[in-house]
Design a protein around this motif. Structure first.
Motif, PDB file in Angstrom:
ATOM      1  N   PHE A  75       0.024  -3.573  -7.014  1.00 50.81           N
ATOM      2  CA  PHE A  75       0.057  -2.677  -6.350  1.00 50.81           C
ATOM      3  C   PHE A  75       1.019  -3.178  -5.842  1.00 50.81           C
ATOM      4  O   PHE A  75       2.410  -2.165  -5.628  1.00 50.81           O
ATOM      5  N   THR A  79       4.622   0.506  -5.207  1.00 51.08           N
ATOM      6  CA  THR A  79       5.157   0.169  -4.099  1.00 51.08           C
ATOM      7  C   THR A  79       6.673  -0.044  -3.901  1.00 51.08           C
ATOM      8  O   THR A  79       7.364   1.249  -3.414  1.00 51.08           O
ATOM      9  N   LEU A  84       7.261   6.583  -1.164  1.00 45.34           N
ATOM     10  CA  LEU A  84       6.569   6.820   0.188  1.00 45.34           C
ATOM     11  C   LEU A  84       5.917   5.556   0.619  1.00 45.34           C
ATOM     12  O   LEU A  84       5.125   5.203   1.869  1.00 45.34           O
ATOM     13  N   PHE A  85       5.260   5.189  -1.133  1.00 44.45           N
ATOM     14  CA  PHE A  85       4.902   3.643  -1.022  1.00 44.45           C
ATOM     15  C   PHE A  85       5.638   2.353  -0.450  1.00 44.45           C
ATOM     16  O   PHE A  85       4.609   1.100  -0.694  1.00 44.45           O
ATOM     17  N   HIS A  86       6.640   1.783  -0.488  1.00 42.13           N
ATOM     18  CA  HIS A  86       8.012   1.132  -0.077  1.00 42.13           C
ATOM     19  C   HIS A  86       7.366   0.713   0.995  1.00 42.13           C
ATOM     20  O   HIS A  86       7.659   0.671   1.840  1.00 42.13           O
ATOM     21  N   LEU A  87       7.567  -0.294   0.353  1.00 46.42           N
ATOM     22  CA  LEU A  87       6.845  -1.914   2.344  1.00 46.42           C
ATOM     23  C   LEU A  87       7.598  -2.102   2.509  1.00 46.42           C
ATOM     24  O   LEU A  87       8.248  -2.948   2.718  1.00 46.42           O
ATOM     25  N   LYS A  92       4.438   0.677   7.864  1.00 44.66           N
ATOM     26  CA  LYS A  92       3.895   0.921   6.596  1.00 44.66           C
ATOM     27  C   LYS A  92       3.352  -0.174   6.080  1.00 44.66           C
ATOM     28  O   LYS A  92       2.158   0.204   5.061  1.00 44.66           O
ATOM     29  N   TRP A  95      -0.736   0.772   6.818  1.00 40.52           N
ATOM     30  CA  TRP A  95      -1.364   1.617   5.814  1.00 40.52           C
ATOM     31  C   TRP A  95      -1.580   1.996   5.157  1.00 40.52           C
ATOM     32  O   TRP A  95      -2.339   1.878   4.385  1.00 40.52           O
ATOM     33  N   VAL A  96       0.115   1.442   4.385  1.00 40.72           N
ATOM     34  CA  VAL A  96      -0.176   1.464   2.538  1.00 40.72           C
ATOM     35  C   VAL A  96      -1.427   0.623   2.032  1.00 40.72           C
ATOM     36  O   VAL A  96      -1.612   0.727   0.853  1.00 40.72           O
ATOM     37  N   LEU A  99      -4.909   1.742   2.755  1.00 35.92           N
ATOM     38  CA  LEU A  99      -5.165   3.007   1.384  1.00 35.92           C
ATOM     39  C   LEU A  99      -4.954   2.696   0.206  1.00 35.92           C
ATOM     40  O   LEU A  99      -5.638   2.840  -0.685  1.00 35.92           O
ATOM     41  N   ALA A 100      -4.482   1.312  -0.177  1.00 33.63           N
ATOM     42  CA  ALA A 100      -4.549   0.558  -1.251  1.00 33.63           C
ATOM     43  C   ALA A 100      -6.023   0.121  -1.608  1.00 33.63           C
ATOM     44  O   ALA A 100      -6.712   0.344  -2.414  1.00 33.63           O
ATOM     45  N   ALA A 142      -0.949  -6.599   1.578  1.00 35.75           N
ATOM     46  CA  ALA A 142       0.368  -5.292   1.473  1.00 35.75           C
ATOM     47  C   ALA A 142       1.343  -6.709   2.860  1.00 35.75           C
ATOM     48  O   ALA A 142       2.737  -6.490   2.132  1.00 35.75           O
TER      49      ALA A 142
END
Length: 162
Positions: A75, A79, A84-87, A92, A95-96, A99-100, A142
């Motif tokens: 995971f 990212t 788009l999914f960079h922590l 962020k 929400w990422v 979704l994960a 995350a």
């Protein structure tokens, strides 16, 4: 301050640690809930079905934590590769991570349930509860990864000369 990009190896290492943290938090909360309603937690039931016998509790927890380690590593590395999914911020990461957690529920939990405990698929309380617990796993993983990466990256940045 947004988190700067990190290497794949840092993502794998940090994700593995964060995945263990996420799986422990999720597992402890799930265990407490299962015990409060007089049931065995999902991963211990799977260990029992795998024939672990008296070692089912230890085996179930080991499988659960190992899965969290692997999922966390994949995971957090993902990212890095998907902008788009960079922590980059705590918000962020939330929400990422959510979704994960949903993705893990769909890709791992539902098939594992269908194979090892098909009777549980018909229980709406199990499905809703397990979805909530997987979202918790994703969010905790995350946020833990984001916090760890911030510390690691800050250590790697040389101090500015005075």
């Amino acid at each position: 301050m947004a988190l700067q990009p990190y290497s794949v190896s840092k993502g794998l290492q940090t994700g593995a640690v964060a995945g263990v943290v996420g799986s422990l938090v999720q597992g402890i909360l799930g265990y407490l809930l299962a015990q409060s309603v007089g049931q065995e937690i999902f991963f211990v039931k799977i260990a029992t079905n795998l024939g672990m016998g008296n070692s089912s509790v230890v085996g179930g927890w080991a499988l659960h934590i190992l899965t969290g380690l692997i999922v966390g590593a994949i995971f957090v590395s993902a990212t890095l590769k998907i902008d788009l999914f960079h922590l980059g911020t705590t918000g962020k990461a939330v929400w990422v991570g959510a979704l994960a957690g949903i993705a893990v529920w769909v890709v791992l939990l539902l098939p594992a349930t269908a194979i090892f405990l098909p009777g549980d698929l018909g229980a709406s309380d199990f499905l809703v509860g397990s979805l909530i617990f997987h979202v918790i796993f994703g969010v905790v993983t995350a946020i833990a990864a984001y916090m760890l990466l911030r510390r690691v990256i800050q250590k790697d940045v040389p101090a500015k000369a005075a």
